[in-house]
Scaffold this motif. Structure first.
Motif, PDB file in Angstrom:
ATOM      1  N   MET A  59      -4.152   8.198  -1.988  1.00  0.00           N
ATOM      2  CA  MET A  59      -3.810   7.476  -0.783  1.00  0.00           C
ATOM      3  C   MET A  59      -3.437   8.478   0.282  1.00  0.00           C
ATOM      4  O   MET A  59      -2.750   9.451   0.011  1.00  0.00           O
ATOM      5  N   THR A  60      -3.863   8.283   1.464  1.00  0.00           N
ATOM      6  CA  THR A  60      -3.562   9.179   2.580  1.00  0.00           C
ATOM      7  C   THR A  60      -2.468   8.580   3.432  1.00  0.00           C
ATOM      8  O   THR A  60      -2.111   7.410   3.305  1.00  0.00           O
ATOM      9  N   SER A  61      -1.969   9.377   4.357  1.00  0.00           N
ATOM     10  CA  SER A  61      -0.871   8.905   5.195  1.00  0.00           C
ATOM     11  C   SER A  61      -1.339   7.922   6.272  1.00  0.00           C
ATOM     12  O   SER A  61      -0.537   7.255   6.882  1.00  0.00           O
ATOM     13  N   HIS A  62      -2.681   7.805   6.486  1.00  0.00           N
ATOM     14  CA  HIS A  62      -3.198   6.911   7.525  1.00  0.00           C
ATOM     15  C   HIS A  62      -3.417   5.501   7.010  1.00  0.00           C
ATOM     16  O   HIS A  62      -3.618   4.592   7.790  1.00  0.00           O
ATOM     17  N   GLU A  63      -3.399   5.317   5.694  1.00  0.00           N
ATOM     18  CA  GLU A  63      -3.626   3.983   5.136  1.00  0.00           C
ATOM     19  C   GLU A  63      -2.355   3.157   5.218  1.00  0.00           C
ATOM     20  O   GLU A  63      -1.261   3.682   5.369  1.00  0.00           O
ATOM     21  N   ALA A  64      -2.531   1.889   5.062  1.00  0.00           N
ATOM     22  CA  ALA A  64      -1.383   0.990   5.113  1.00  0.00           C
ATOM     23  C   ALA A  64      -0.534   1.187   3.868  1.00  0.00           C
ATOM     24  O   ALA A  64      -1.027   1.473   2.785  1.00  0.00           O
ATOM     25  N   ARG A  65       0.726   0.942   4.036  1.00  0.00           N
ATOM     26  CA  ARG A  65       1.656   1.115   2.917  1.00  0.00           C
ATOM     27  C   ARG A  65       1.925  -0.242   2.300  1.00  0.00           C
ATOM     28  O   ARG A  65       2.669  -1.048   2.858  1.00  0.00           O
ATOM     29  N   GLU A 118       5.399   7.436  -1.653  1.00  0.00           N
ATOM     30  CA  GLU A 118       4.193   6.832  -2.180  1.00  0.00           C
ATOM     31  C   GLU A 118       3.279   7.898  -2.805  1.00  0.00           C
ATOM     32  O   GLU A 118       2.724   7.708  -3.883  1.00  0.00           O
ATOM     33  N   GLU A 119       3.137   9.057  -2.141  1.00  0.00           N
ATOM     34  CA  GLU A 119       2.316  10.125  -2.690  1.00  0.00           C
ATOM     35  C   GLU A 119       2.924  10.688  -3.966  1.00  0.00           C
ATOM     36  O   GLU A 119       2.217  11.020  -4.913  1.00  0.00           O
ATOM     37  N   LEU A 120       4.226  10.764  -4.003  1.00  0.00           N
ATOM     38  CA  LEU A 120       4.908  11.235  -5.204  1.00  0.00           C
ATOM     39  C   LEU A 120       4.682  10.292  -6.371  1.00  0.00           C
ATOM     40  O   LEU A 120       4.373  10.721  -7.485  1.00  0.00           O
ATOM     41  N   VAL A 121       4.804   8.999  -6.147  1.00  0.00           N
ATOM     42  CA  VAL A 121       4.566   8.006  -7.199  1.00  0.00           C
ATOM     43  C   VAL A 121       3.123   8.092  -7.674  1.00  0.00           C
ATOM     44  O   VAL A 121       2.833   8.068  -8.873  1.00  0.00           O
ATOM     45  N   ASN A 122       2.172   8.206  -6.745  1.00  0.00           N
ATOM     46  CA  ASN A 122       0.760   8.310  -7.123  1.00  0.00           C
ATOM     47  C   ASN A 122       0.492   9.579  -7.928  1.00  0.00           C
ATOM     48  O   ASN A 122      -0.249   9.560  -8.922  1.00  0.00           O
ATOM     49  N   ALA A 123       1.102  10.694  -7.545  1.00  0.00           N
ATOM     50  CA  ALA A 123       0.910  11.953  -8.274  1.00  0.00           C
ATOM     51  C   ALA A 123       1.476  11.844  -9.686  1.00  0.00           C
ATOM     52  O   ALA A 123       0.864  12.307 -10.654  1.00  0.00           O
ATOM     53  N   MET A 124       2.613  11.218  -9.812  1.00  0.00           N
ATOM     54  CA  MET A 124       3.211  11.054 -11.149  1.00  0.00           C
ATOM     55  C   MET A 124       2.359  10.131 -12.003  1.00  0.00           C
ATOM     56  O   MET A 124       2.182  10.366 -13.201  1.00  0.00           O
ATOM     57  N   ARG A 170      -0.937   9.726 -11.736  1.00  0.00           N
ATOM     58  CA  ARG A 170      -2.134  10.479 -12.126  1.00  0.00           C
ATOM     59  C   ARG A 170      -1.819  11.431 -13.273  1.00  0.00           C
ATOM     60  O   ARG A 170      -2.585  11.562 -14.217  1.00  0.00           O
ATOM     61  N   TYR A 171      -0.688  12.105 -13.188  1.00  0.00           N
ATOM     62  CA  TYR A 171      -0.296  13.036 -14.258  1.00  0.00           C
ATOM     63  C   TYR A 171      -0.060  12.295 -15.567  1.00  0.00           C
ATOM     64  O   TYR A 171      -0.504  12.712 -16.623  1.00  0.00           O
ATOM     65  N   ALA A 172       0.621  11.154 -15.505  1.00  0.00           N
ATOM     66  CA  ALA A 172       0.921  10.385 -16.708  1.00  0.00           C
ATOM     67  C   ALA A 172      -0.348   9.832 -17.347  1.00  0.00           C
ATOM     68  O   ALA A 172      -0.449   9.734 -18.572  1.00  0.00           O
TER      69      ALA A 172
END
Length: 167
Positions: free
Chosen positions: A1-7, A16-22, A24-26
């Motif tokens: 998800m990029t910063s230009h998309e709706a939240r 949001e990026e942190l949650v997505n990264a975690m 993906r790692y999990a």
């Protein structure tokens, strides 16, 4: 998800990026595989080896205690000892007979009177007369001869006389 998309969740872009990264790692990391029976076997084997090592050390220490009981407390053991230019002779060697019949030759040549007395206590023999004789080349106060000496045997309770180098 990029910063230009709706939240969709109402979170800040960083959260949001942190949650997505975690996530993906999990989802991509393999779960660790534990071999519980193998771990138990290794633990038991190590414990058994440790117990065997401690038991061996105690046995060796017990043997060392038995050997140390035959010393005079100053590091001298029942072995030939020569002092100065005085040659080793049988006149300073005691043939101690243990209660089981075994004999041990002990050369007291060059030992101090204190060392000799402590050894007499350990062998449960009695100290008899202490005399001094002037001899050149010997350390003053060191043992020159004992009586009885080899080939006669000395047992616990016997009296041992000693001749020292004159001071």
């Amino acid at each position: 998800m990029t910063s230009h998309e709706a939240r969709p969740s109402g979170c800040a872009p960083f959260e949001e990026e942190l949650v997505n990264a975690m996530n993906r790692y999990a989802n991509c990391a393999d779960a660790p595989d534990f071999d519980a029976p193998g771990i138990v076997r290794r633990t038991r084997r190590r414990r058994a080896v440790g117990i065997a090592a401690v038991a061996t050390a105690l046995i060796v220490a017990g043997g060392g205690t038995a050997l140390a009981s035959m010393s005079d407390g100053t590091g001298h053991r029942a072995r030939p000892a020569v002092s100065g230019t005085v040659a080793k002779n049988d006149a300073a060697t005691m043939l101690f007979q243990f209660s089981d019949g075994q004999t041990l030759p002990i050369d007291f040549a060059g030992w101090s009177l204190d060392g000799f007395k402590s050894y007499v206590l350990k062998t449960q023999t009695k100290l008899g007369t202490v005399t001094e004789r002037p001899v050149t080349g010997c350390k003053p106060g060191s043992v020159l001869a004992i009586s009885p000496h080899t080939p006669k045997t000395v047992k616990a309770g016997d009296t041992v006389n000693v001749v020292l180098c004159a001071k």
